[in-house]
Design an enzyme around this catalytic site. Structure first.
Site, PDB file in Angstrom:
ATOM      1  N   ASP A  68       0.962  -1.309  -0.044  1.00  0.00           N
ATOM      2  CA  ASP A  68      -0.107   0.053  -0.001  1.00  0.00           C
ATOM      3  C   ASP A  68       0.938   1.301   0.183  1.00  0.00           C
ATOM      4  O   ASP A  68       2.298   1.144   0.369  1.00  0.00           O
ATOM      5  CB  ASP A  68      -0.958  -0.016   1.296  1.00  0.00           C
ATOM      6  CG  ASP A  68      -1.824   0.940   1.437  1.00  0.00           C
ATOM      7  OD1 ASP A  68      -2.429   1.828   0.379  1.00  0.00           O
ATOM      8  OD2 ASP A  68      -1.659   1.964   2.498  1.00  0.00           O
ATOM      9  N   ASP A  70      -0.336   5.131   0.968  1.00  0.00           N
ATOM     10  CA  ASP A  70      -0.620   6.013   2.132  1.00  0.00           C
ATOM     11  C   ASP A  70      -0.606   5.219   3.481  1.00  0.00           C
ATOM     12  O   ASP A  70      -1.172   4.485   3.637  1.00  0.00           O
ATOM     13  CB  ASP A  70      -1.804   6.932   1.673  1.00  0.00           C
ATOM     14  CG  ASP A  70      -2.034   7.610   0.318  1.00  0.00           C
ATOM     15  OD1 ASP A  70      -0.993   8.481   0.037  1.00  0.00           O
ATOM     16  OD2 ASP A  70      -2.551   7.024  -0.475  1.00  0.00           O
TER      17      ASP A  70
END
Length: 583
Positions: A68, A70
């Protein structure tokens, strides 16, 4: 047209170009590509492709790792305050902005400020030797590619393996089946949120990275709303269906509101001002070390997988990270017995709480009540009945905040309980309501009275007591009581007037009375309590107690012996009062 080819693109056969019927499109509906929404393959072709990928990875001794963006490996904001701090070398936050990147996206003047998580370059370099890397983000494709250029400028680590919300088919959930529809035994996920993955056993959850204090995840609107309830991972989760236009429109409006808030209200500048009011120090602090921990965990997962693969025989099953990761997690808190206090909402079943399930997944035993087996009490605040009971056990039970459990599970190691101790309320130094608070004279005058006691002439005190007791008929009246009647007669009906004595003392008298005026001298503060009581008694004069007679039960004659006994009893009581006064 009857086409038997396994690959299709937007309703056309990708091999022969034939126009396909709707039934034929449905049969070959598996999307395995990262950047093309319309490219699909049949189940048979998907299995073939995954088999080829698995063989290639095993040959290179690698696994697949989905990352991922953020708050996992970067943190982003739109707050223009960051740009000002970057340009101002004299600003206290300037040194912390050295590793911040900024860019704009095509068709938008909005500036993105991206902070790379500490150790990211080393992390990617080393983990890419063990894993084939993928990006899976809830951001747009333009955003994902812009971040990829910053963290992988040569484009050798991720290549085309970037999946954004534009192609994923869902803006609320992520799923492994979107990229690996047939086999996930070699796939590991690293993300700061487990709910978006439906708590997949392939997931390794990392502690969220929050460098820009209070800004959170700029792409959080495109994801499930975070709750405290957890769910059991589904055995075969389906690929999420595309979200409907109203949902997407609502999420877009929410993100636009976040943009306006950060660019107009400048939350970082506000927080710096609030911090300066308490203490002059920079707001931006970069002491995060989580990627170094994750590198160790990922290395161990890789080692365990290939150790099992190398020892695999025809009679044993192939290794699976869905079994390796839970097995590793279960030994972290093994042997610990936890109780929660003030953490789980009263209306919620304790075993369904996310903290309870988090502890269970890492091998801990959770209890409802304190017992001799309990090792840790996870408490939100002091003063609860469980906290008070745990204190009686001494050091046998560690009383810690929920942060201890979160950090221990995030770092896959039991953290030092002393760093997470529950703060006990401090004793107030000032009396909030002094008029209604009784004073503790023994404590208040402990030091001051010592000098007074040391200077007392105890022989003189004994003589004063003896002289007072020899004054027969002397009687002490409790002038502070409203319920005791004076033996001197009925109470005065006139007004009481205060007089000043010659030595400056106040005296009281009663006017408009037939009784002679009696002057009562207030004892001087410099006198001892015993001298003051004796002087007050002397000024009153002799009482009428010696004249009191009692009737004989038979003839009503006076009984001198009763008078003597009464006087003696009174003197005994007086002596007791004087002794108490001296003590």
């Amino acid at each position: 047209m009857d086409c038997k080819h396994e690959v299709q693109f937007n309703g056309l056969c990708a091999i022969c170009g034939a126009i396909l019927e709707s039934s034929e499109i449905t049969e070959a509906g598996i999307n395995m590509s990262h950047d093309l929404k319309g490219l699909t393959v049949s189940r048979k072709e998907a299995e073939r492709l995954e088999k080829e990928t698995a063989e290639r990875l095993r040959k290179d001794k690698k696994l697949s790792l989905i990352l991922d963006l953020d708050q996992t490996i970067v943190h982003a904001t739109w707050d223009p305050t960051v740009g000002e701090w970057m340009d101002d070398e004299k600003n206290a936050n300037h040194s912390a902005t050295e590793d911040i990147r900024k860019f704009t996206l095509a068709g938008s003047p909005l500036v993105y400020y991206i902070k790379l998580r500490p150790g990211l370059s080393e992390f990617l370099e080393k983990v890419s030797q063990l894993y084939e890397l993928h990006i899976y983000t809830m951001g747009t494709r333009h955003y994902a590619e812009a971040v990829a250029r910053e963290i992988d400028p040569r484009g050798t680590m991720f290549r085309e393996r970037i999946l954004s919300r534009d192609e994923s088919g869902s803006v609320t959930q992520k799923t492994l089946q979107r990229l690996f529809p047939c086999d996930t035994s070699m796939v590991v996920v690293l993300d700061d949120r487990s709910d978006v993955w439906s708590f997949s056993p392939n997931l390794i959850k990392i502690k969220p990275y929050e460098f820009f204090v209070g800004t959170g995840d700029i792409n959080s609107p495109f994801g499930p709303k975070q709750t405290e309830k957890t769910e059991e991972p589904k055995a075969d989760p389906e690929v999420p269906k595309p979200d409907d236009p109203p949902t997407l429109a609502a999420q877009t409006r929410e993100q636009e509101a976040m943009v306006e808030e950060q660019t107009q209200q400048r939350p970082l500048a506000q927080k710096q001002t609030e911090l300066n009011a308490r203490q002059e120090r920079p707001l931006l602090v970069d002491d995060d070390r989580e990627l170094y921990t994750m590198l160790k965990i990922l290395s161990e997962v890789h080692s365990r997988y290939y150790k099992a693969a190398d020892s695999q025989t025809s009679n044993t099953t192939a290794p699976d990270v869905k079994e390796i990761i839970p097995s590793m997690k279960s030994r972290i808190l093994k042997g610990l017995h936890l109780v929660f206090s003030g953490v789980i909402p009263l209306h919620q079943e304790p075993s369904q709480s996310w903290l309870w399930q988090l502890a269970i997944s890492f091998g801990a035993n959770c209890e409802l009540e304190l017992t001799g087996k309990v090792t840790h009490l996870i408490a939100a605040k002091p003063g609860t009945s469980k906290v008070k009971a745990a204190l009686k056990y001494g050091k046998r039970i560690s009383i810690v905040t929920p942060a201890w459990l979160v950090d221990s599970t995030s770092r896959w190691a039991i953290q030092d309980e002393a760093l997470y101790g529950l703060a006990q309320p401090s004793t107030p130094q000032e009396i909030e309501n002094p008029e209604s608070t009784p004073l503790d004279f023994e404590d208040a005058f402990e030091d001051a009275d010592n000098s007074l006691v040391e200077n007392i002439d105890w022989d003189e005190a004994d003589r004063e007591v003896e002289d007072c007791m020899n004054e027969s008929g002397t009687d002490v009246i409790d002038t502070d009581s409203d319920t005791v009647e004076s033996p001197l007669g009925p109470p005065f009906k006139g007004k009481r007037k205060r007089y000043a004595s010659g030595d400056g003392e106040d005296e009281e008298s009663d006017e408009d009375s037939d009784q002679p005026r009696i002057r009562i001298r207030r004892p001087s503060r410099s006198r001892s309590p015993l001298s003051a009581r004796r002087a007050e008694t002397a000024q009153r004069g002799r009482s009428h107690l010696s004249k009191v007679t009692t009737a004989n039960s038979s003839d009503g004659s006076e009984s001198p012996s009763n008078e003597s006994d009464s006087s003696s009893s009174f003197l005994d009581d007086l002596a007791g009062e004087l002794d108490d006064e001296i003590d």
